[in-house]
Design a protein around this motif. Structure first.
Motif, PDB file in Angstrom:
ATOM      1  N   GLY A  46       0.794  -1.224   0.000  1.00  0.00           N
ATOM      2  CA  GLY A  46       0.000   0.000   0.000  1.00  0.00           C
ATOM      3  C   GLY A  46       0.822   1.268   0.000  1.00  0.00           C
ATOM      4  N   TYR A  47       2.148   1.126  -0.153  1.00  0.00           N
ATOM      5  CA  TYR A  47       3.034   2.284  -0.077  1.00  0.00           C
ATOM      6  C   TYR A  47       2.825   3.222  -1.259  1.00  0.00           C
ATOM      7  N   ALA A  48       2.860   4.512  -0.972  1.00  0.00           N
ATOM      8  CA  ALA A  48       2.796   5.532  -2.019  1.00  0.00           C
ATOM      9  C   ALA A  48       3.692   6.698  -1.614  1.00  0.00           C
ATOM     10  N   PHE A  49       4.537   7.128  -2.525  1.00  0.00           N
ATOM     11  CA  PHE A  49       5.410   8.276  -2.275  1.00  0.00           C
ATOM     12  C   PHE A  49       4.578   9.524  -2.045  1.00  0.00           C
ATOM     13  N   GLN A  50       4.972  10.331  -1.050  1.00  0.00           N
ATOM     14  CA  GLN A  50       4.270  11.568  -0.722  1.00  0.00           C
ATOM     15  C   GLN A  50       5.132  12.762  -1.150  1.00  0.00           C
ATOM     16  N   GLU A  51       4.603  13.584  -2.026  1.00  0.00           N
ATOM     17  CA  GLU A  51       5.364  14.712  -2.565  1.00  0.00           C
ATOM     18  C   GLU A  51       5.846  15.660  -1.472  1.00  0.00           C
ATOM     19  N   GLU A  52       5.075  15.771  -0.392  1.00  0.00           N
ATOM     20  CA  GLU A  52       5.479  16.691   0.677  1.00  0.00           C
ATOM     21  C   GLU A  52       6.767  16.240   1.361  1.00  0.00           C
ATOM     22  N   TRP A  53       7.084  14.960   1.282  1.00  0.00           N
ATOM     23  CA  TRP A  53       8.357  14.502   1.830  1.00  0.00           C
ATOM     24  C   TRP A  53       9.512  15.190   1.100  1.00  0.00           C
ATOM     25  N   LEU A  54       9.445  15.200  -0.205  1.00  0.00           N
ATOM     26  CA  LEU A  54      10.498  15.836  -0.999  1.00  0.00           C
ATOM     27  C   LEU A  54      10.480  17.351  -0.822  1.00  0.00           C
ATOM     28  N   ASP A  55       9.318  17.922  -0.626  1.00  0.00           N
ATOM     29  CA  ASP A  55       9.215  19.367  -0.403  1.00  0.00           C
ATOM     30  C   ASP A  55      10.015  19.796   0.823  1.00  0.00           C
ATOM     31  N   ALA A  56      10.016  18.948   1.864  1.00  0.00           N
ATOM     32  CA  ALA A  56      10.757  19.277   3.086  1.00  0.00           C
ATOM     33  C   ALA A  56      12.247  19.419   2.804  1.00  0.00           C
ATOM     34  N   ILE A  57      12.765  18.586   1.901  1.00  0.00           N
ATOM     35  CA  ILE A  57      14.180  18.673   1.538  1.00  0.00           C
ATOM     36  C   ILE A  57      14.415  19.858   0.621  1.00  0.00           C
ATOM     37  N   ARG A  58      13.519  20.073  -0.337  1.00  0.00           N
ATOM     38  CA  ARG A  58      13.675  21.198  -1.258  1.00  0.00           C
ATOM     39  C   ARG A  58      13.748  22.531  -0.513  1.00  0.00           C
ATOM     40  N   GLU A  59      13.041  22.644   0.585  1.00  0.00           N
ATOM     41  CA  GLU A  59      13.010  23.901   1.343  1.00  0.00           C
ATOM     42  C   GLU A  59      14.370  24.270   1.904  1.00  0.00           C
ATOM     43  N   VAL A  60      15.201  23.282   2.183  1.00  0.00           N
ATOM     44  CA  VAL A  60      16.517  23.561   2.772  1.00  0.00           C
ATOM     45  C   VAL A  60      17.657  23.286   1.795  1.00  0.00           C
ATOM     46  N   GLN A  61      17.323  22.863   0.578  1.00  0.00           N
ATOM     47  CA  GLN A  61      18.349  22.551  -0.420  1.00  0.00           C
ATOM     48  C   GLN A  61      19.039  23.820  -0.913  1.00  0.00           C
ATOM     49  N   ASP A  62      20.363  23.765  -1.024  1.00  0.00           N
ATOM     50  CA  ASP A  62      21.140  24.858  -1.591  1.00  0.00           C
ATOM     51  C   ASP A  62      20.628  25.135  -2.999  1.00  0.00           C
ATOM     52  N   PRO A  63      20.163  26.353  -3.282  1.00  0.00           N
ATOM     53  CA  PRO A  63      19.602  26.646  -4.610  1.00  0.00           C
ATOM     54  C   PRO A  63      20.604  26.497  -5.742  1.00  0.00           C
ATOM     55  N   GLU A  64      21.897  26.479  -5.420  1.00  0.00           N
ATOM     56  CA  GLU A  64      22.912  26.310  -6.455  1.00  0.00           C
ATOM     57  C   GLU A  64      23.257  24.846  -6.711  1.00  0.00           C
ATOM     58  N   ARG A  65      22.580  23.951  -5.976  1.00  0.00           N
ATOM     59  CA  ARG A  65      22.826  22.516  -6.149  1.00  0.00           C
ATOM     60  C   ARG A  65      21.504  21.805  -6.449  1.00  0.00           C
ATOM     61  N   GLU A  66      21.418  21.196  -7.624  1.00  0.00           N
ATOM     62  CA  GLU A  66      20.212  20.473  -7.994  1.00  0.00           C
ATOM     63  C   GLU A  66      20.107  19.154  -7.248  1.00  0.00           C
ATOM     64  N   LEU A  67      18.872  18.729  -7.011  1.00  0.00           N
ATOM     65  CA  LEU A  67      18.620  17.371  -6.564  1.00  0.00           C
ATOM     66  C   LEU A  67      18.524  16.500  -7.810  1.00  0.00           C
ATOM     67  N   SER A  68      19.279  15.418  -7.820  1.00  0.00           N
ATOM     68  CA  SER A  68      19.405  14.610  -9.024  1.00  0.00           C
ATOM     69  C   SER A  68      19.265  13.131  -8.691  1.00  0.00           C
ATOM     70  N   PHE A  69      18.839  12.350  -9.688  1.00  0.00           N
ATOM     71  CA  PHE A  69      18.853  10.896  -9.546  1.00  0.00           C
ATOM     72  C   PHE A  69      20.259  10.337  -9.709  1.00  0.00           C
ATOM     73  N   GLY A  70      21.239  11.199  -9.968  1.00  0.00           N
ATOM     74  CA  GLY A  70      22.606  10.732 -10.153  1.00  0.00           C
ATOM     75  C   GLY A  70      22.699   9.761 -11.309  1.00  0.00           C
ATOM     76  N   PHE A  71      23.344   8.625 -11.074  1.00  0.00           N
ATOM     77  CA  PHE A  71      23.478   7.610 -12.120  1.00  0.00           C
ATOM     78  C   PHE A  71      22.317   6.621 -12.118  1.00  0.00           C
ATOM     79  N   PHE A  72      21.396   6.739 -11.161  1.00  0.00           N
ATOM     80  CA  PHE A  72      20.288   5.787 -11.109  1.00  0.00           C
ATOM     81  C   PHE A  72      19.499   5.776 -12.419  1.00  0.00           C
ATOM     82  N   TYR A  73      19.328   6.956 -13.018  1.00  0.00           N
ATOM     83  CA  TYR A  73      18.672   7.035 -14.311  1.00  0.00           C
ATOM     84  C   TYR A  73      19.484   7.913 -15.262  1.00  0.00           C
ATOM     85  N   LYS A  74      20.783   7.892 -15.072  1.00  0.00           N
ATOM     86  CA  LYS A  74      21.721   8.630 -15.922  1.00  0.00           C
ATOM     87  C   LYS A  74      21.416  10.130 -15.922  1.00  0.00           C
TER      88      LYS A  74
END
Length: 310
Positions: free
Chosen positions: A278-306
């Protein structure tokens, strides 16, 4: 879910160990600059003892990074260091050099071994080779994609650890390049300052908008990625595959940021473990990280999806 994956963070002090355990980590890796590379802080044996007591009092694990490039000089001090770690009662040593494996087997046989060869841990056969030599865990290369990780896991004969968040090392030199450059410019740097200092970047002429942080310690110069891995959205794929340990890389990040990241991943792990179907990803989880993320550094999947990024 019977085997909930471990949430691991790197810490550079006993205060950080306590903070990251409070934030949801149930394992912490620490170390001393003399024997470990790219640490968020160098800890003495006494500090490692305090960290181990704190972690164990909470039913958590403490690992020590011994991943430096071993020289003959270091080998002279390695047995005593490993013996002391065994007496402290740490749970595992993270290593890449066979000399460390040999020392642990001889001087601290109850301590587990986690093989971390950075970019060369790319196939199950090599990982199982080190498992047969005594390693209980392989730290998979950051360059593997999602399919390579999930398809490898069933063929592994030892635990698998994957980095799920933070920056990665893309270049290392044993030379103190920044210190040498600043001295050449007539700006000598006090010993030990560069390892903690933020704001040192490498910028390529062709990609002026990308900044590659430079981390320099007694072991040389380390150039880090311009983006931060963040696999939160697809963390359930790694959990479904049975990955045993998820690492949050805390290097060059403020403690407050790391605490938020750990709390967020802890929530995702616990939610999935309670009800995988029954698991479902919650967008607000990622929002919590985006709020404190350095704006000069993107959040990326890295090599997981190239090349796919947020």
């Amino acid at each position: 879910m019977s085997n909930k994956p471990e949430l691991l963070a790197a810490a550079g002090s006993t205060a950080e160990v306590r903070a990251y355990l409070d934030a949801g980590a149930n394992a912490v890796v620490v170390g001393e600059d003399r024997f470990g590379m790219r640490l968020p802080g160098s800890m003495t044996l006494e500090e490692i003892r305090e960290a181990a007591e704190l972690a164990h009092s909470r039913g958590s694990s403490i690992y020590v990074c011994v991943n430096n490039l071993m020289t003959n000089e270091l080998l002279n001090d390695l047995p005593d260091y490993i013996r002391s770690l065994g007496e402290i009662g740490i749970d595992a040593v993270e290593f890449n050099d066979p000399s460390v494996l040999t020392a642990v087997k001889e001087h601290a046989p109850k301590v587990k071994l986690h093989w971390n060869a950075e970019m060369t841990a790319t196939n199950y056969s090599t990982a199982n080779y080190w498992g047969n030599k005594g390693a209980s865990r392989v730290i998979l290369a950051r360059e593997l994609n999602m399919d390579e990780v999930t398809e490898m896991k069933p063929r592994l004969e030892l635990e698998a650890q994957v980095q799920i968040h933070g920056m990665t090392n893309i270049y290392h030199s044993k030379r103190r390049l920044v210190k040498s450059y600043m001295a050449h410019q007539g700006r000598p740097v006090e010993e030990g300052n560069l390892g903690k200092e933020r704001g040192l970047f490498l910028i390529e002429a062709e990609r002026q908008d990308e900044k590659y942080p430079i981390y320099e310690d007694m072991n040389g110069t380390h150039i880090m990625s311009s983006e931060d891995i963040c696999i939160l959205e697809d963390l359930h794929l790694l959990m479904a595959a049975g990955v045993d340990s998820f690492k949050v890389e805390t290097l060059l990040k403020p403690r407050h940021y790391n605490e938020i990241v750990l709390r967020t991943y802890r929530k995702a792990i616990d939610t999935y473990a309670a009800d995988p179907s029954g698991y479902a990803f919650q967008e607000e989880w990622l929002d919590a990280i985006r709020e404190v993320q350095d704006p000069e550094r993107e959040l990326s999947f890295g090599f997981f999806y190239k090349e796919q990024v947020y």
